[in-house]
Write an enzyme that holds these catalytic residues in place. Sequence first.
Site, PDB file in Angstrom:
ATOM      1  N   CYS A 139      19.872  36.405  15.741  1.00  0.00           N
ATOM      2  CA  CYS A 139      20.694  37.061  16.503  1.00  0.00           C
ATOM      3  C   CYS A 139      21.903  37.624  15.809  1.00  0.00           C
ATOM      4  O   CYS A 139      22.601  36.734  14.889  1.00  0.00           O
ATOM      5  CB  CYS A 139      21.384  35.286  17.811  1.00  0.00           C
ATOM      6  SG  CYS A 139      22.831  36.385  18.246  1.00  0.00           S
ATOM      7  N   LYS A 169      -3.224  -2.540   7.464  1.00  0.00           N
ATOM      8  CA  LYS A 169      -2.247  -1.196   7.982  1.00  0.00           C
ATOM      9  C   LYS A 169      -0.735  -1.894   8.667  1.00  0.00           C
ATOM     10  O   LYS A 169      -1.246  -2.654   9.326  1.00  0.00           O
ATOM     11  CB  LYS A 169      -2.535  -0.532   8.864  1.00  0.00           C
ATOM     12  CG  LYS A 169      -4.107   0.405   7.826  1.00  0.00           C
ATOM     13  CD  LYS A 169      -3.775   1.043   6.619  1.00  0.00           C
ATOM     14  CE  LYS A 169      -4.302   2.810   7.641  1.00  0.00           C
ATOM     15  NZ  LYS A 169      -4.094   4.405   6.792  1.00  0.00           N
ATOM     16  N   LYS A 180       1.115  -1.247   0.049  1.00  0.00           N
ATOM     17  CA  LYS A 180       0.052  -0.202  -0.214  1.00  0.00           C
ATOM     18  C   LYS A 180       0.671   1.505  -0.081  1.00  0.00           C
ATOM     19  O   LYS A 180       1.489   1.623   0.962  1.00  0.00           O
ATOM     20  CB  LYS A 180      -1.241   0.317   1.524  1.00  0.00           C
ATOM     21  CG  LYS A 180      -1.666   0.893   0.875  1.00  0.00           C
ATOM     22  CD  LYS A 180      -2.929   0.879   2.054  1.00  0.00           C
ATOM     23  CE  LYS A 180      -3.608   1.884   2.427  1.00  0.00           C
ATOM     24  NZ  LYS A 180      -3.672   3.438   2.998  1.00  0.00           N
ATOM     25  N   CYS A 216      23.807  35.347  24.336  1.00  0.00           N
ATOM     26  CA  CYS A 216      24.675  36.143  24.313  1.00  0.00           C
ATOM     27  C   CYS A 216      23.649  37.243  24.539  1.00  0.00           C
ATOM     28  O   CYS A 216      24.466  38.186  24.912  1.00  0.00           O
ATOM     29  CB  CYS A 216      25.345  36.542  23.038  1.00  0.00           C
ATOM     30  SG  CYS A 216      24.367  36.634  21.708  1.00  0.00           S
TER      31      CYS A 216
HETATM   32  S1  IVH Z   1      -6.754  -0.168  -4.596  1.00  0.00           S
HETATM   33  C1  IVH Z   1     -10.790   0.232  -5.443  1.00  0.00           C
HETATM   34  N1  IVH Z   1      -4.669  -0.965  -4.038  1.00  0.00           N
HETATM   35  O1  IVH Z   1      -4.667   3.901  -0.347  1.00  0.00           O
HETATM   36  C2  IVH Z   1      -9.134   0.168  -5.408  1.00  0.00           C
HETATM   37  N2  IVH Z   1      -4.753   1.131  -3.204  1.00  0.00           N
HETATM   38  O2  IVH Z   1      -7.040   4.083   1.430  1.00  0.00           O
HETATM   39  C3  IVH Z   1      -9.037   1.323  -4.962  1.00  0.00           C
HETATM   40  N3  IVH Z   1      -2.966   3.308  -2.069  1.00  0.00           N
HETATM   41  O3  IVH Z   1      -7.166   5.352  -2.011  1.00  0.00           O
HETATM   42  C4  IVH Z   1      -7.585   1.109  -4.267  1.00  0.00           C
HETATM   43  N4  IVH Z   1      -1.632   1.253  -2.619  1.00  0.00           N
HETATM   44  O4  IVH Z   1      -4.734   5.578  -2.874  1.00  0.00           O
HETATM   45  C5  IVH Z   1      -5.313  -0.218  -3.594  1.00  0.00           C
HETATM   46  N5  IVH Z   1      -2.049  -1.249  -4.070  1.00  0.00           N
HETATM   47  C6  IVH Z   1      -2.751  -0.291  -3.803  1.00  0.00           C
HETATM   48  C7  IVH Z   1      -2.086   0.999  -3.139  1.00  0.00           C
HETATM   49  C8  IVH Z   1      -3.999   1.687  -3.155  1.00  0.00           C
HETATM   50  C9  IVH Z   1      -2.371   3.079  -2.109  1.00  0.00           C
HETATM   51  C10 IVH Z   1      -3.675   3.814  -2.145  1.00  0.00           C
HETATM   52  C11 IVH Z   1      -5.254   4.267  -2.460  1.00  0.00           C
HETATM   53  C12 IVH Z   1      -6.978   4.060  -1.562  1.00  0.00           C
HETATM   54  C13 IVH Z   1      -5.968   4.416   0.011  1.00  0.00           C
HETATM   55  C14 IVH Z   1      -7.001   3.790   0.409  1.00  0.00           C
END
Ligand code: IVH
Length: 706
Positions: free
Chosen positions: A463, A351, A137, A448
């Site tokens: 300063c 996450k 992600k 100073c």
């Molecule tokens: S898929 C309909 N894949 O995470 C599916 N999103 O928190 C759309 N993001 O809005 C998302 N890496 O901007 C997807 N490998 C990934 C991602 C990803 C980052 C972001 C994306 C999304 C957000 C959601």
Amino acid sequence: MYSSEQTRSLQLTTKALLEKVKANTVKVKDIDDLRSALRFHEHRYYILNDPLISDFEYDSLYKQLEKLEEANPGLIIPDSPTQRVAKGLTKDFPTVQHLVPMLSLENSYNADDLIDWDRKAKELTGEKEIEYCVEPKFDGASISLIYENDILVRGATRGDGVEGDDITTNIRQIRSVPLSAKFSSYNIQQIELRGEVLMNKNSFKKYNEQLAEQNLPPLANPRNAASGSLRIKDPREVSRRNLEAFLYHASYFTLKDEGGKKKKSSSANNPPETHSASLEMLWDLGFRSPQKEKKILNGIQAVIKYCNEFESTRDGLPYEIDGMVIKVNDFAMQDKMGMTTHHPRWAIAFKFKARQGTSKLLKVEFQVGRTGSITPVAKIEPVPIGGVTVTSISLFNEDVVREKDLKIGDTVLVERSGDVIPYIVKPLIELRNGKEKNIVFPTHCPICGNKLVKPEDEAVWRCVNRNCPEQVIARIIHFVSKDAMDIRSFGEANVRKFFELGFLEDVPGVYGLPFDKIRKLEGFGEKSIDNLQTAIEASKKQPLHRLVYALGIRYVGETTAKVLAKAISYLPDFKNFSLEDLQHLEDVGPKVAGSIYQFFHDKDNIRLLEMLEANGLNLRTTKSKKNAAGNLDGQTFLFTGTLSKLKRTEAEEKVEEHGGTILGGVSSKLNYLVVGEDAGSKLEKAKKIPSIKILSENEFLEFING
Ligand code: IVH
């Protein structure tokens, strides 16, 4: 994307073109070859991270194409490699509708969440076990791209998910986004892609260093840097920020044949039917998709294992990720599962542990910097974040403190992403109890006692007493630091100690330390004194640009220092440069020129240079008298793997100082490949070319030192 046969043929084309460039015989008929070669090398550089030619060679081909197009404007095509760069400023970013709403993702935080989600997915699909595609992600700014008839026609921000801003001009500045891609070979006429724009950790660090040089507050994290950069009105500035894009989703496509209905054509690839196949398609078409990072896995237990494994590699990645995304791989199954108004049911984000924590703001101290700037520094209750205990956070300047509405006693949210310096996101105002106290800014220097001033166009109090002890100490620390004169065994602690004992009063004192007295100090053995003396002696021969940087002229960072050192053969000659002369130098604007002018017209600074010269320092460019022991004139070098003693840039600098050249890739033109740890494909390739000599880092150092 390029088969080995195509690669070979494009290398030959490149070679032929480079020869024509040399002989000045490039003709209009070469225009297609130039474009194919440039596209090929961009792909090698920006997508595969494995260039085959040097930047110089790439630039020479690029310039030829520019020249031909300038002479023949009728031949310009929208996806020519030259057409990324836009002149002028963007007026506004019109609102545009996404073809398919850009939804968010459901979040999960642990294995149980994922097991739960997998159970629901199995219920919805009626499957016993589901095939998932798992990928990182990316932590950046999301974008949507539309390609029509193989050409990039639109790039947009996410906006509210239904409508975003049209930022096509800025998207075109991102070199890993192809301006055209052969979707037609998949029978696709129009396609909407989703992806993430990132600033990698290295570019982010460099960018913040530039901001610091200009006394501007640093950006909090690469995510903010990416999203902020997408909305800049000057496309050239966007280009300078070195953004990258990962494309991870095809949200919609229409087919070429039969008004959008699928029809198999024997010559074409089939449009993808699974998510992983769509990532493969994107990769094959020259996009940076998470093709290498993705994994197809059966069942949720394998998914959990992969997510955990990937999390442990997080710090070693060149870009930031904040989790993994798990997607049901089969498109038909995805359709069956559908979506809520907020997120698709066929995907979920896992996450990683947050790199945030809360703490209490105990007090604010005010530090005096090298140029007299007063920086508020928050002292907080120690809080562990991402494996480090944070106790102290720079608040940069008064405006930042006011904007954040911080008070002593506040509970604060602290973030530390990757190797980025920690920062205070915000105070948790709902937790206030009324006992919090305002932060009071000093009117006088805490060191100073001089009255502080705030120039009208600046956000920083200063300063202005140049002899303020803390400024003097900071100047010396900067002077001896690694990127400046690189006097290794000196260090901040020794500077402070010698200063307090009266052994060191200002920068030139570095070359007149009373070693007889130092010898009597505790902790200073013969060996450490020896090391220090050798390092000080060696620094006298540092190349001029290091001295220019070490002088700490305001707004002159390492890059500008190099420009200055190149422009002159004897440093004090800068006193003969007018403001206008200075502004003719590369990347030197009025502000920087003003500061350089002031520096070389100040009698204290001129005296400083005289004293340094009297102490045996080199104030001249060394370029003309090349080091006889290691004359590398005409020799070519390339580095691969991780070096342990030198930074890559330092090693390259050494080669150039001795007259050698750095190449972009392994070819028969290469004389020496210097191999660090974990060297990969370049080493393998070099072994096949007998004329290339392979050196270890130590051998290289011996070689260069004669
Ligand atoms: S898929 C309909 N894949 O995470 C599916 N999103 O928190 C759309 N993001 O809005 C998302 N890496 O901007 C997807 N490998 C990934 C991602 C990803 C980052 C972001 C994306 C999304 C957000 C959601």
